[in-house]
Design a protein around this motif. Structure first.
Motif, PDB file in Angstrom:
ATOM      1  N   ALA A 226       0.871  -1.239   0.086  1.00 55.26           N
ATOM      2  CA  ALA A 226      -0.139   0.123   0.167  1.00 55.26           C
ATOM      3  C   ALA A 226       0.714   1.220  -0.077  1.00 55.26           C
ATOM      4  CB  ALA A 226      -0.677   0.125   1.235  1.00 55.26           C
ATOM      5  N   LEU A 227       0.373   2.273  -0.620  1.00 55.05           N
ATOM      6  CA  LEU A 227       1.064   3.622  -0.240  1.00 55.05           C
ATOM      7  C   LEU A 227      -0.053   4.662  -0.308  1.00 55.05           C
ATOM      8  CD1 LEU A 227       3.829   4.887  -1.182  1.00 55.05           C
ATOM      9  CD2 LEU A 227       2.810   5.717  -3.252  1.00 55.05           C
ATOM     10  N   GLN A 228       0.416   5.346   1.055  1.00 49.58           N
ATOM     11  CA  GLN A 228      -0.432   6.593   1.519  1.00 49.58           C
ATOM     12  C   GLN A 228      -0.484   7.748   0.633  1.00 49.58           C
ATOM     13  OE1 GLN A 228      -0.580   7.614   5.740  1.00 49.58           O
ATOM     14  NE2 GLN A 228       0.231   9.584   5.019  1.00 49.58           N
ATOM     15  N   ALA A 445       2.360  -5.321   9.333  1.00 52.45           N
ATOM     16  CA  ALA A 445       1.183  -5.139   8.752  1.00 52.45           C
ATOM     17  C   ALA A 445       0.383  -3.864   9.172  1.00 52.45           C
ATOM     18  CB  ALA A 445       0.140  -6.093   8.162  1.00 52.45           C
ATOM     19  N   THR A 446       0.080  -2.886   8.646  1.00 53.91           N
ATOM     20  CA  THR A 446      -0.678  -1.629   9.605  1.00 53.91           C
ATOM     21  C   THR A 446      -2.091  -1.471   8.940  1.00 53.91           C
ATOM     22  OG1 THR A 446       0.489  -0.244   7.935  1.00 53.91           O
ATOM     23  CG2 THR A 446       1.423  -0.501   9.991  1.00 53.91           C
ATOM     24  N   SER A 447      -2.978  -0.877   9.819  1.00 54.03           N
ATOM     25  CA  SER A 447      -4.246  -0.498   9.311  1.00 54.03           C
ATOM     26  C   SER A 447      -4.138   0.504   8.287  1.00 54.03           C
ATOM     27  CB  SER A 447      -5.097  -0.015  10.572  1.00 54.03           C
ATOM     28  OG  SER A 447      -4.565   1.066  11.210  1.00 54.03           O
ATOM     29  N   ARG A 448      -4.456   0.500   7.179  1.00 56.04           N
ATOM     30  CA  ARG A 448      -4.276   1.471   6.185  1.00 56.04           C
ATOM     31  C   ARG A 448      -5.400   2.747   6.335  1.00 56.04           C
ATOM     32  NH1 ARG A 448      -0.043   1.890   6.269  1.00 56.04           N
ATOM     33  NH2 ARG A 448      -0.130   3.540   4.627  1.00 56.04           N
ATOM     34  N   CYS A 449      -6.596   2.175   6.283  1.00 54.31           N
ATOM     35  CA  CYS A 449      -7.839   3.096   6.768  1.00 54.31           C
ATOM     36  C   CYS A 449      -9.079   2.147   7.137  1.00 54.31           C
ATOM     37  CB  CYS A 449      -7.996   3.997   5.443  1.00 54.31           C
ATOM     38  SG  CYS A 449      -8.889   3.377   4.296  1.00 54.31           S
ATOM     39  N   MET A 450      -9.973   3.149   7.794  1.00 55.11           N
ATOM     40  CA  MET A 450     -11.489   2.424   7.913  1.00 55.11           C
ATOM     41  C   MET A 450     -12.149   3.139   6.522  1.00 55.11           C
ATOM     42  SD  MET A 450     -11.754   3.276  12.239  1.00 55.11           S
ATOM     43  CE  MET A 450     -10.967   4.807  11.933  1.00 55.11           C
ATOM     44  N   PRO A 451     -12.398   2.564   5.714  1.00 53.42           N
ATOM     45  CA  PRO A 451     -13.077   3.220   4.533  1.00 53.42           C
ATOM     46  C   PRO A 451     -14.401   3.727   4.827  1.00 53.42           C
ATOM     47  CG  PRO A 451     -13.072   0.652   4.564  1.00 53.42           C
ATOM     48  CD  PRO A 451     -12.501   1.133   5.580  1.00 53.42           C
ATOM     49  N   PHE A 452     -14.676   4.828   3.990  1.00 55.17           N
ATOM     50  CA  PHE A 452     -16.204   5.333   4.132  1.00 55.17           C
ATOM     51  C   PHE A 452     -17.096   4.347   3.772  1.00 55.17           C
ATOM     52  CE2 PHE A 452     -13.842   9.952   2.940  1.00 55.17           C
ATOM     53  CZ  PHE A 452     -13.415   9.969   4.271  1.00 55.17           C
ATOM     54  N   GLU A 453     -16.725   3.623   2.769  1.00 50.36           N
ATOM     55  CA  GLU A 453     -17.890   2.699   2.485  1.00 50.36           C
ATOM     56  C   GLU A 453     -17.550   1.413   3.271  1.00 50.36           C
ATOM     57  OE1 GLU A 453     -17.679   1.806  -2.009  1.00 50.36           O
ATOM     58  OE2 GLU A 453     -17.813   3.815  -2.229  1.00 50.36           O
ATOM     59  N   GLN A 454     -18.363   1.088   4.345  1.00 50.08           N
ATOM     60  CA  GLN A 454     -18.060   0.148   5.307  1.00 50.08           C
ATOM     61  C   GLN A 454     -18.978  -1.419   5.021  1.00 50.08           C
ATOM     62  OE1 GLN A 454     -16.388  -0.370   8.761  1.00 50.08           O
ATOM     63  NE2 GLN A 454     -15.539   1.183   7.503  1.00 50.08           N
ATOM     64  N   GLU A 455     -18.245  -2.218   5.249  1.00 49.86           N
ATOM     65  CA  GLU A 455     -18.872  -3.581   5.003  1.00 49.86           C
ATOM     66  C   GLU A 455     -19.105  -4.505   6.150  1.00 49.86           C
ATOM     67  OE1 GLU A 455     -17.133  -5.446   1.652  1.00 49.86           O
ATOM     68  OE2 GLU A 455     -16.221  -3.546   1.154  1.00 49.86           O
ATOM     69  N   MET A 471     -14.868  -2.124   9.571  1.00 47.51           N
ATOM     70  CA  MET A 471     -14.233  -2.721   8.643  1.00 47.51           C
ATOM     71  C   MET A 471     -12.894  -1.867   8.379  1.00 47.51           C
ATOM     72  SD  MET A 471     -13.269  -3.187   5.238  1.00 47.51           S
ATOM     73  CE  MET A 471     -14.639  -2.694   3.994  1.00 47.51           C
ATOM     74  N   VAL A 472     -11.764  -2.459   8.315  1.00 46.65           N
ATOM     75  CA  VAL A 472     -10.395  -1.813   8.067  1.00 46.65           C
ATOM     76  C   VAL A 472      -9.632  -2.625   6.883  1.00 46.65           C
ATOM     77  CG1 VAL A 472      -8.094  -1.374   9.020  1.00 46.65           C
ATOM     78  CG2 VAL A 472     -10.169  -1.138  10.520  1.00 46.65           C
ATOM     79  N   TYR A 473      -9.054  -1.838   5.996  1.00 50.16           N
ATOM     80  CA  TYR A 473      -8.080  -2.195   4.934  1.00 50.16           C
ATOM     81  C   TYR A 473      -6.761  -2.071   5.655  1.00 50.16           C
ATOM     82  CZ  TYR A 473     -10.728  -1.663   0.897  1.00 50.16           C
ATOM     83  OH  TYR A 473     -11.764  -2.064  -0.088  1.00 50.16           O
ATOM     84  N   TRP A 474      -6.311  -3.443   5.826  1.00 45.75           N
ATOM     85  CA  TRP A 474      -4.909  -3.362   6.195  1.00 45.75           C
ATOM     86  C   TRP A 474      -3.734  -3.989   5.171  1.00 45.75           C
ATOM     87  CZ3 TRP A 474      -4.800  -3.408  11.713  1.00 45.75           C
ATOM     88  CH2 TRP A 474      -6.108  -3.739  12.397  1.00 45.75           C
ATOM     89  N   GLY A 475      -2.629  -3.724   5.201  1.00 43.19           N
ATOM     90  CA  GLY A 475      -1.508  -4.179   4.498  1.00 43.19           C
ATOM     91  C   GLY A 475      -0.072  -3.791   4.818  1.00 43.19           C
ATOM     92  N   ARG A 476       1.013  -4.093   4.078  1.00 41.95           N
ATOM     93  CA  ARG A 476       2.037  -3.787   4.429  1.00 41.95           C
ATOM     94  C   ARG A 476       2.183  -2.526   3.352  1.00 41.95           C
ATOM     95  NH1 ARG A 476       4.105  -9.894   4.263  1.00 41.95           N
ATOM     96  NH2 ARG A 476       3.806 -10.174   6.521  1.00 41.95           N
ATOM     97  N   ALA A 477       3.242  -1.782   3.847  1.00 39.09           N
ATOM     98  CA  ALA A 477       3.022  -0.419   3.127  1.00 39.09           C
ATOM     99  C   ALA A 477       4.514   0.325   2.821  1.00 39.09           C
ATOM    100  CB  ALA A 477       2.203   0.773   3.926  1.00 39.09           C
ATOM    101  N   TYR A 478       4.591   1.172   2.017  1.00 33.69           N
ATOM    102  CA  TYR A 478       5.972   1.881   1.668  1.00 33.69           C
ATOM    103  C   TYR A 478       5.937   2.834   2.698  1.00 33.69           C
ATOM    104  CZ  TYR A 478       7.042  -0.720  -2.526  1.00 33.69           C
ATOM    105  OH  TYR A 478       7.549  -1.405  -3.420  1.00 33.69           O
TER     106      TYR A 478
END
Length: 478
Positions: A226-228, A445-455, A471-478
């Motif tokens: 992921a890239l912020q 891995a880090t929490s990338r964001c809590m998306p506005f579109e929740q599931e 619901m959170v998007y997780w991932g390894r990031a730069y």
């Protein structure tokens, strides 16, 4: 042999993605290293991309009422200390100026890592009444953060960016502006950079130092990291209280302003490379390609070929295309490789036989598709093709992201996905930082964001099994 060598100089992304990235930024002449460790020269090819980003982003800002300003690059230490969380967040990365010429300074000055404190100091003298609000300012500048690990565009000790800083009369206005600017960023990434993003809010652990809320757009790179790509922060009235920024409201009472800040940086160039690039080099979306069309004359020493190429250049320039002729004394094969390496969206090949038949060959950089067209329809065809390429690149990037977005309902699934199929992982979270810390420690891995579109993927937290809140998007990031 020479023609093969150019592309051989790029490590394939399947073999070593990090090396592929470094090879591309060097071979496409976007940057060069300097004698200052962690700082880079942005060369003309790289800077031209930044200028196009800057121009189009600035237009979008101004359409929402933003005005540009410029503040100093130095911050007195006492000013930086005023907001406790903020200074703690930046302390490890700050570069200090201790001398002016040969004389020690009475007070150390920090080279701005970001300018919240300077804007606050400015606003406290500039804002007196509700009539002075809102202040919607932005500055284009460079900032310095003494990063340990650096990588061209993605993380350097000095980088270029824009930072917006606004002040509002109410909490609601500040929140609205914070979200508005995040959406400006997201639309810009998708429409101009052909880069799909997830819009959402950062967890408290990942939010900006001193912010009440941080919103982010997160993109997925080709290697599944992921890239912020842009952030927007709502500060509430925390900074205003620390700096004494008050105004007389309509009801004649003194109130604190509510502030926001938001920024995007030259790391966007790194994102373009890692979302769209391939083993031949860069693939630039037409809207940020400094050269959109390269005309390559074949057998250029033959009579009339260069003249025809110049004529086609005039025709395409009149249509609004950024176009050049490659008349260097090199073989066509070498030129093709070079233009591919540089990511130029369309190549036009024209030789004596083509001129005779009143036609030319068009080659798309994004999918290598070749087509033969009549010279009479060149102008219309090229402008239409540039639009098609721009749209197709977004579709492909979105398909790649969606194909590399997974769902995990427990820690075993999370671990398996992160280790075996890199990408975004959607999973439920209880809202406790402890679970975030465990996931970071165990899987990097880090929490990338809590998306506005929740599931609602499940009822329980992926980590602890307690009732899930988000619901959170997780991932390894730069």
């Amino acid at each position: 042999m020479a023609e093969k060598k150019l592309v051989e100089a790029i490590t394939s992304m399947e073999e070593d993605f990090a090396q592929w990235y470094t090879d591309v930024v060097k071979k496409a002449e976007l940057i060069d290293y300097t004698s200052v460790k962690g700082c880079m020269v942005i060369k003309p090819a790289g800077y031209a991309i930044w200028e196009l980003i800057q121009k189009q982003l600035d237009e979008r800002f101004k359409a929402t009422g933003v005005e540009n300003v410029y503040l100093p690059m130095f911050i007195p230490e006492s000013l930086l200390q005023k907001e406790k969380d903020h200074v703690e967040g930046f302390a490890p990365e700050v570069a200090w100026v201790t001398h002016g010429g040969l004389n020690p300074l009475q007070e150390r000055l920090c080279v701005r890592p970001t300018s919240e404190t300077l804007f606050c100091d400015f606003y406290k003298n500039d804002i007196h009444s509700y009539r002075d609000l809102p202040k919607v300012y932005n500055q284009w500048c460079s900032v310095v953060r003494w990063e340990k690990e650096t990588r061209p565009f993605l993380r350097s000790r000095e980088f270029l960016w824009q930072e917006g800083h606004t002040a509002h009369a109410t909490a609601q206005e500040a929140e609205d502006r914070t979200i508005q600017m995040l959406n400006v960023y997201a639309d810009f990434c998708e429409e101009v950079l052909a880069m799909p993003v997830i819009r959402g809010r950062k967890t408290d652990k990942e939010k900006f130092a001193g912010a009440e809320a941080t919103y982010t757009i997160e993109a997925l790179m080709h290697d599944g990291k992921a890239l912020q790509s842009g952030t927007s922060h709502n500060f509430g009235d925390g900074f205003a209280k620390a700096f004494g920024i008050q105004f007389t409201d309509k009801d004649n009472t003194l109130k604190y302003v509510h502030q926001t800040s938001w920024g995007m940086t030259t790391r966007l160039i790194g994102a373009i490379i890692m979302v769209h690039g391939d083993n031949s080099g860069l693939v630039l979306p037409p809207l940020v390609a400094p050269t959109q069309v390269m005309i390559v004359p074949i057998m250029q020493k033959k009579e009339g070929v260069l003249e025809k190429a110049a004529e086609l250049k005039e025709l395409l320039a009149a249509k609004g295309c950024r176009v050049k002729v490659d008349d260097a004394d090199k073989s066509p094969g070498w030129k093709f490789s070079e233009q591919e390496m540089r990511g130029i969206p369309i190549r036009v090949e024209i030789g004596p036989k083509d001129i005779e038949a009143n036609k030319c060959i068009l080659v798309r950089r994004d999918n290598h598709e070749k087509m033969e067209i009549s010279l009479d329809e060149l102008g219309d065809k090229v402008t239409e093709l540039l639009e098609t390429i721009q749209k197709d690149m977004l579709v492909r990037a979105r398909e790649h992201r969606d194909a590399h977005t997974y769902v995990a309902t427990n820690m075993d699934e999370l671990e398996k996905i992160l280790n075996e199929t890199p990408g975004f992982v959607k999973a439920m979270w209880c809202g406790e930082q402890e679970c975030e810390d465990i996931i970071k420690e165990k899987y990097s891995a880090t929490s990338r964001c809590m998306p506005f579109e929740q599931e609602q993927l499940s009822d329980t937290c992926v980590c602890c099994g307690k009732p899930a809140k988000k619901m959170v998007y997780w991932g390894r990031a730069y």
